[in-house]
Write a protein that holds these residues in place. Structure first.
Motif, PDB file in Angstrom:
ATOM      1  N   ARG A  38      46.999  44.020  59.361  1.00  9.98           N
ATOM      2  CA  ARG A  38      46.045  42.917  59.431  1.00  9.98           C
ATOM      3  C   ARG A  38      45.321  42.767  58.098  1.00  9.98           C
ATOM      4  O   ARG A  38      45.192  43.715  57.329  1.00  9.98           O
ATOM      5  CB  ARG A  38      45.036  43.122  60.561  1.00  9.98           C
ATOM      6  N   GLN A  39      44.871  41.553  57.881  1.00  7.57           N
ATOM      7  CA  GLN A  39      44.114  41.257  56.670  1.00  7.57           C
ATOM      8  C   GLN A  39      42.961  40.336  57.022  1.00  7.57           C
ATOM      9  O   GLN A  39      43.171  39.203  57.484  1.00  7.57           O
ATOM     10  CB  GLN A  39      45.008  40.618  55.614  1.00  7.57           C
ATOM     11  N   ALA A  40      41.762  40.827  56.781  1.00  9.24           N
ATOM     12  CA  ALA A  40      40.553  40.051  57.002  1.00  9.24           C
ATOM     13  C   ALA A  40      40.177  39.366  55.693  1.00  9.24           C
ATOM     14  O   ALA A  40      40.561  39.821  54.613  1.00  9.24           O
ATOM     15  CB  ALA A  40      39.438  40.955  57.479  1.00  9.24           C
ATOM     16  N   PRO A  41      39.401  38.286  55.757  1.00  8.76           N
ATOM     17  CA  PRO A  41      39.006  37.579  54.539  1.00  8.76           C
ATOM     18  C   PRO A  41      38.315  38.505  53.551  1.00  8.76           C
ATOM     19  O   PRO A  41      37.404  39.252  53.914  1.00  8.76           O
ATOM     20  CB  PRO A  41      38.052  36.505  55.056  1.00  8.76           C
ATOM     21  N   GLY A  42      38.783  38.487  52.308  1.00  7.34           N
ATOM     22  CA  GLY A  42      38.169  39.297  51.270  1.00  7.34           C
ATOM     23  C   GLY A  42      38.541  40.762  51.286  1.00  7.34           C
ATOM     24  O   GLY A  42      38.009  41.545  50.495  1.00  7.34           O
ATOM     25  N   LYS A  43      39.444  41.139  52.185  1.00 10.41           N
ATOM     26  CA  LYS A  43      39.842  42.542  52.297  1.00 10.41           C
ATOM     27  C   LYS A  43      41.343  42.695  52.067  1.00 10.41           C
ATOM     28  O   LYS A  43      42.096  41.722  52.165  1.00 10.41           O
ATOM     29  CB  LYS A  43      39.454  43.105  53.668  1.00 10.41           C
ATOM     30  N   GLU A  44      41.746  43.916  51.789  1.00 12.16           N
ATOM     31  CA  GLU A  44      43.158  44.197  51.612  1.00 12.16           C
ATOM     32  C   GLU A  44      43.862  44.314  52.959  1.00 12.16           C
ATOM     33  O   GLU A  44      43.239  44.615  53.982  1.00 12.16           O
ATOM     34  CB  GLU A  44      43.343  45.488  50.813  1.00 12.16           C
ATOM     35  N   GLU A  46      45.822  46.018  55.800  1.00  6.82           N
ATOM     36  CA  GLU A  46      45.787  47.401  56.245  1.00  6.82           C
ATOM     37  C   GLU A  46      46.696  47.608  57.444  1.00  6.82           C
ATOM     38  O   GLU A  46      46.911  46.684  58.251  1.00  6.82           O
ATOM     39  CB  GLU A  46      44.354  47.807  56.624  1.00  6.82           C
ATOM     40  N   LEU A  47      47.200  48.819  57.566  1.00  2.00           N
ATOM     41  CA  LEU A  47      48.024  49.166  58.711  1.00  2.00           C
ATOM     42  C   LEU A  47      47.155  49.278  59.956  1.00  2.00           C
ATOM     43  O   LEU A  47      46.109  49.926  59.935  1.00  2.00           O
ATOM     44  CB  LEU A  47      48.742  50.491  58.465  1.00  2.00           C
ATOM     45  N   VAL A  48      47.611  48.665  61.039  1.00  2.00           N
ATOM     46  CA  VAL A  48      46.928  48.775  62.326  1.00  2.00           C
ATOM     47  C   VAL A  48      47.650  49.791  63.207  1.00  2.00           C
ATOM     48  O   VAL A  48      47.051  50.721  63.738  1.00  2.00           O
ATOM     49  CB  VAL A  48      46.886  47.412  63.037  1.00  2.00           C
ATOM     50  N   ALA A  60      45.839  53.324  63.216  1.00  2.00           N
ATOM     51  CA  ALA A  60      44.656  53.461  62.382  1.00  2.00           C
ATOM     52  C   ALA A  60      43.531  54.037  63.233  1.00  2.00           C
ATOM     53  O   ALA A  60      43.442  53.756  64.434  1.00  2.00           O
ATOM     54  CB  ALA A  60      44.246  52.104  61.820  1.00  2.00           C
ATOM     55  N   ASP A  61      42.674  54.836  62.610  1.00  2.00           N
ATOM     56  CA  ASP A  61      41.587  55.444  63.360  1.00  2.00           C
ATOM     57  C   ASP A  61      40.710  54.397  64.052  1.00  2.00           C
ATOM     58  O   ASP A  61      40.185  54.633  65.147  1.00  2.00           O
ATOM     59  CB  ASP A  61      40.728  56.299  62.428  1.00  2.00           C
ATOM     60  N   ASP A  89      37.656  43.261  64.429  1.00  2.00           N
ATOM     61  CA  ASP A  89      39.108  43.149  64.557  1.00  2.00           C
ATOM     62  C   ASP A  89      39.608  41.770  64.118  1.00  2.00           C
ATOM     63  O   ASP A  89      40.827  41.548  64.068  1.00  2.00           O
ATOM     64  CB  ASP A  89      39.534  43.398  66.006  1.00  2.00           C
ATOM     65  N   THR A  90      38.699  40.880  63.821  1.00  2.00           N
ATOM     66  CA  THR A  90      39.086  39.545  63.383  1.00  2.00           C
ATOM     67  C   THR A  90      39.870  39.616  62.079  1.00  2.00           C
ATOM     68  O   THR A  90      39.426  40.211  61.096  1.00  2.00           O
ATOM     69  CB  THR A  90      37.835  38.663  63.184  1.00  2.00           C
ATOM     70  N   ALA A  91      41.063  39.026  62.085  1.00  2.00           N
ATOM     71  CA  ALA A  91      41.943  39.079  60.919  1.00  2.00           C
ATOM     72  C   ALA A  91      43.214  38.289  61.218  1.00  2.00           C
ATOM     73  O   ALA A  91      43.450  37.882  62.369  1.00  2.00           O
ATOM     74  CB  ALA A  91      42.307  40.515  60.579  1.00  2.00           C
ATOM     75  N   VAL A  92      44.020  38.112  60.186  1.00  2.00           N
ATOM     76  CA  VAL A  92      45.387  37.654  60.395  1.00  2.00           C
ATOM     77  C   VAL A  92      46.255  38.902  60.587  1.00  2.00           C
ATOM     78  O   VAL A  92      46.189  39.833  59.777  1.00  2.00           O
ATOM     79  CB  VAL A  92      45.898  36.829  59.200  1.00  2.00           C
ATOM     80  N   TYR A  93      47.020  38.909  61.648  1.00  2.00           N
ATOM     81  CA  TYR A  93      47.861  40.054  61.990  1.00  2.00           C
ATOM     82  C   TYR A  93      49.313  39.741  61.630  1.00  2.00           C
ATOM     83  O   TYR A  93      49.847  38.692  61.999  1.00  2.00           O
ATOM     84  CB  TYR A  93      47.730  40.372  63.481  1.00  2.00           C
ATOM     85  N   TYR A  94      49.935  40.696  60.935  1.00  2.00           N
ATOM     86  CA  TYR A  94      51.294  40.511  60.439  1.00  2.00           C
ATOM     87  C   TYR A  94      52.229  41.565  61.037  1.00  2.00           C
ATOM     88  O   TYR A  94      51.881  42.751  61.107  1.00  2.00           O
ATOM     89  CB  TYR A  94      51.346  40.650  58.920  1.00  2.00           C
TER      90      TYR A  94
END
Length: 115
Positions: A38-44, A46-48, A60-61, A89-94
């Motif tokens: 997932r990637q949230a605005p302004g963030k890298e 990350e593995l979920v 992820a923890d 948890d809001t993000a784009v999930y890939y």
């Protein structure tokens, strides 16, 4: 040609649930490690959660105990059940498929957790 198509995103209230699905085509699905990022605005990004070709999951923890990843090799799908969702948890999930030097990504699906 490899293709990963995500579905199931949307808007949900805090504490709610969503189930994401990823349908894979063009690859020998059963030999790939599959993951959700997932990637949230302004963030890298990350593995979920991920599941190996042998079916072993890791998380992820931040999502342990709330999210569950599963794969169906007969249907070439990988799912992410998300419970007790939080605003963070809001993000784009890939969806991701990986094996050695092969690395494929879906187009992403938006998950928004908000009241």
């Amino acid at each position: 040609q490899a293709q990963l198509v995500e579905s199931g995103g949307g808007l949900v209230q805090p504490g709610g649930s969503l189930r994401l699905s990823c349908a894979a085509s063009g690859i020998m699905f059963s030999i790939y490690d599959m993951g959700w990022y997932r990637q949230a605005p302004g963030k890298e990004r990350e593995l979920v959660a991920a599941v190996t070709d042998g079916g072993h999951p890791n998380y992820a923890d931040s999502v342990k105990g709330r999210f569950t990843i599963s794969r169906d090799n007969a249907k070439n799908t990988v799912n992410l059940q998300m419970n007790s969702l939080k605003p963070e948890d809001t993000a784009v999930y890939y969806c991701n498929a990986r094996r050695r030097y092969y690395d494929y990504w879906g187009q992403g699906t938006q998950v928004t957790v908000s009241s």
